[in-house]
Design a protein around this motif. Structure first.
Motif, short mmCIF file in Angstrom:
data_model
loop_
_atom_site.label_atom_id
_atom_site.label_comp_id
_atom_site.label_asym_id
_atom_site.label_seq_id
_atom_site.Cartn_x
_atom_site.Cartn_y
_atom_site.Cartn_z
N GLY A 28 20.11 -45.14 -51.55
CA GLY A 28 19.04 -45.83 -52.27
C GLY A 28 17.91 -44.87 -52.60
O GLY A 28 17.70 -43.88 -51.90
N TRP A 29 17.22 -45.16 -53.68
CA TRP A 29 16.00 -44.44 -54.04
C TRP A 29 14.84 -45.43 -53.97
O TRP A 29 14.93 -46.55 -54.50
CB TRP A 29 16.09 -43.87 -55.45
CG TRP A 29 16.88 -42.60 -55.57
CD1 TRP A 29 18.19 -42.48 -55.94
CD2 TRP A 29 16.42 -41.27 -55.32
NE1 TRP A 29 18.56 -41.16 -55.93
CE2 TRP A 29 17.50 -40.39 -55.55
CE3 TRP A 29 15.20 -40.73 -54.91
CZ2 TRP A 29 17.40 -39.01 -55.40
CZ3 TRP A 29 15.10 -39.36 -54.76
CH2 TRP A 29 16.18 -38.51 -55.00
N PHE A 30 13.77 -44.96 -53.36
CA PHE A 30 12.55 -45.74 -53.22
C PHE A 30 11.39 -44.88 -53.69
O PHE A 30 11.50 -43.67 -53.77
CB PHE A 30 12.34 -46.14 -51.75
CG PHE A 30 13.43 -47.02 -51.20
CD1 PHE A 30 14.65 -46.48 -50.82
CD2 PHE A 30 13.23 -48.37 -51.05
CE1 PHE A 30 15.66 -47.28 -50.31
CE2 PHE A 30 14.23 -49.19 -50.54
CZ PHE A 30 15.45 -48.63 -50.18
N ARG A 31 10.27 -45.52 -53.96
CA ARG A 31 9.09 -44.74 -54.32
C ARG A 31 7.85 -45.41 -53.76
O ARG A 31 7.81 -46.62 -53.56
CB ARG A 31 8.98 -44.60 -55.84
CG ARG A 31 8.63 -45.88 -56.59
CD ARG A 31 8.61 -45.63 -58.09
NE ARG A 31 8.17 -46.81 -58.83
CZ ARG A 31 8.11 -46.87 -60.17
NH1 ARG A 31 8.48 -45.83 -60.91
NH2 ARG A 31 7.68 -47.98 -60.75
N GLN A 32 6.85 -44.58 -53.52
CA GLN A 32 5.57 -45.07 -53.04
C GLN A 32 4.45 -44.43 -53.84
O GLN A 32 4.25 -43.21 -53.77
CB GLN A 32 5.39 -44.80 -51.55
CG GLN A 32 4.14 -45.43 -50.97
CD GLN A 32 4.12 -45.42 -49.46
OE1 GLN A 32 4.79 -44.61 -48.82
NE2 GLN A 32 3.38 -46.34 -48.87
N ALA A 33 3.77 -45.27 -54.60
CA ALA A 33 2.64 -44.81 -55.39
C ALA A 33 1.38 -44.82 -54.53
O ALA A 33 1.31 -45.54 -53.53
CB ALA A 33 2.46 -45.73 -56.61
N PRO A 34 0.38 -44.05 -54.92
CA PRO A 34 -0.85 -44.00 -54.14
C PRO A 34 -1.46 -45.39 -53.97
O PRO A 34 -1.62 -46.13 -54.94
CB PRO A 34 -1.76 -43.11 -54.99
CG PRO A 34 -0.83 -42.26 -55.77
CD PRO A 34 0.36 -43.11 -56.05
N TYR A 49 11.71 -41.22 -52.53
CA TYR A 49 12.51 -41.00 -51.33
C TYR A 49 13.95 -41.45 -51.57
O TYR A 49 14.18 -42.48 -52.22
CB TYR A 49 11.98 -41.84 -50.16
CG TYR A 49 10.56 -41.56 -49.75
CD1 TYR A 49 9.51 -42.23 -50.36
CD2 TYR A 49 10.28 -40.66 -48.75
CE1 TYR A 49 8.19 -41.99 -49.97
CE2 TYR A 49 8.98 -40.41 -48.35
CZ TYR A 49 7.94 -41.08 -48.97
OH TYR A 49 6.64 -40.84 -48.59
N CYS A 50 14.88 -40.72 -51.01
CA CYS A 50 16.24 -41.24 -50.94
C CYS A 50 16.50 -41.65 -49.50
O CYS A 50 15.88 -41.14 -48.56
CB CYS A 50 17.28 -40.24 -51.45
SG CYS A 50 17.49 -38.75 -50.46
N ALA A 51 17.41 -42.59 -49.36
CA ALA A 51 17.69 -43.14 -48.04
C ALA A 51 19.12 -43.62 -47.98
O ALA A 51 19.75 -43.91 -49.00
CB ALA A 51 16.74 -44.30 -47.75
N ALA A 52 19.63 -43.69 -46.76
CA ALA A 52 20.99 -44.15 -46.54
C ALA A 52 21.02 -45.18 -45.42
O ALA A 52 20.33 -45.02 -44.40
CB ALA A 52 21.89 -42.97 -46.16
N GLY A 100 10.85 -37.00 -48.99
CA GLY A 100 10.23 -37.39 -50.25
C GLY A 100 9.94 -36.22 -51.17
O GLY A 100 9.79 -35.08 -50.72
N THR A 101 9.89 -36.50 -52.46
CA THR A 101 9.51 -35.50 -53.45
C THR A 101 8.48 -36.13 -54.39
O THR A 101 8.64 -37.28 -54.83
CB THR A 101 10.74 -34.98 -54.22
OG1 THR A 101 10.36 -33.92 -55.09
CG2 THR A 101 11.43 -36.07 -55.03
N GLN A 102 7.44 -35.39 -54.68
CA GLN A 102 6.34 -35.92 -55.47
C GLN A 102 6.63 -35.85 -56.96
O GLN A 102 7.02 -34.80 -57.48
CB GLN A 102 5.06 -35.14 -55.18
CG GLN A 102 3.85 -35.55 -56.02
CD GLN A 102 3.30 -36.92 -55.64
OE1 GLN A 102 3.09 -37.20 -54.46
NE2 GLN A 102 3.06 -37.77 -56.63
#
Length: 130
Positions: free
Chosen positions: A35-41, A95-98, A123-125
């Motif tokens: 899965g790919w997730f993201r977190q914005a400021p 972020y990727c996750a498993a 994570g990668t920005q």
């Protein structure tokens, strides 16, 4: 211990593209949905997409359909997230996750609940700005 590593983030102008990569060390991704997730400021982390392990079936959040493409290359032990037509609101740490092996059936995955994912990368920005 499953270790995931993301790469490919950076600063890009609106309308540009990036391809994020998720690789693993010391184990193969073949048997894992990713899965790919993201977190914005200032915001909570949200699910973006996932790909099943058996047949590579992709699933996308409604707000990224048509712009994001998830894929996997098992020969390279890598899962990709291609992001096109980037918008400033795509700015986030990705972020990727498993999940644990076998958590999802072979052609299914979900990204609504991040608690279902046991292993995470650092994570990668991604920054979208002119």
């Amino acid at each position: 211990q499953v270790q995931l590593v993301e790469s490919g983030g950076g600063l890009v102008q609106p309308g540009g593209s990036l391809r994020l990569s998720c690789t693993a060390s010391r184990f193969t991704l073949d048997n894992y949905a990713i899965g790919w997730f993201r977190q914005a400021p200032g915001k909570e982390r949200e699910g973006v997409s996932c790909i099943s392990y058996e047949d590579g079936t992709p699933y996308y959040a409604e707000f990224v359909k048509g712009r994001f493409t998830i894929s996997r290359d098992n020969a390279k032990n890598t899962v990709y997230l291609q992001i096109n037509s980037l918008k400033p609101e795509d700015t986030a740490v990705y972020y990727c996750a498993a999940p644990e092996v076998g958590y999802y059936s072979g052609n299914y995955c979900d990204f609504e609940y991040e608690s279902e994912y046991a292993y995470w990368g650092q994570g990668t920005q991604v920054t979208v700005s002119s």
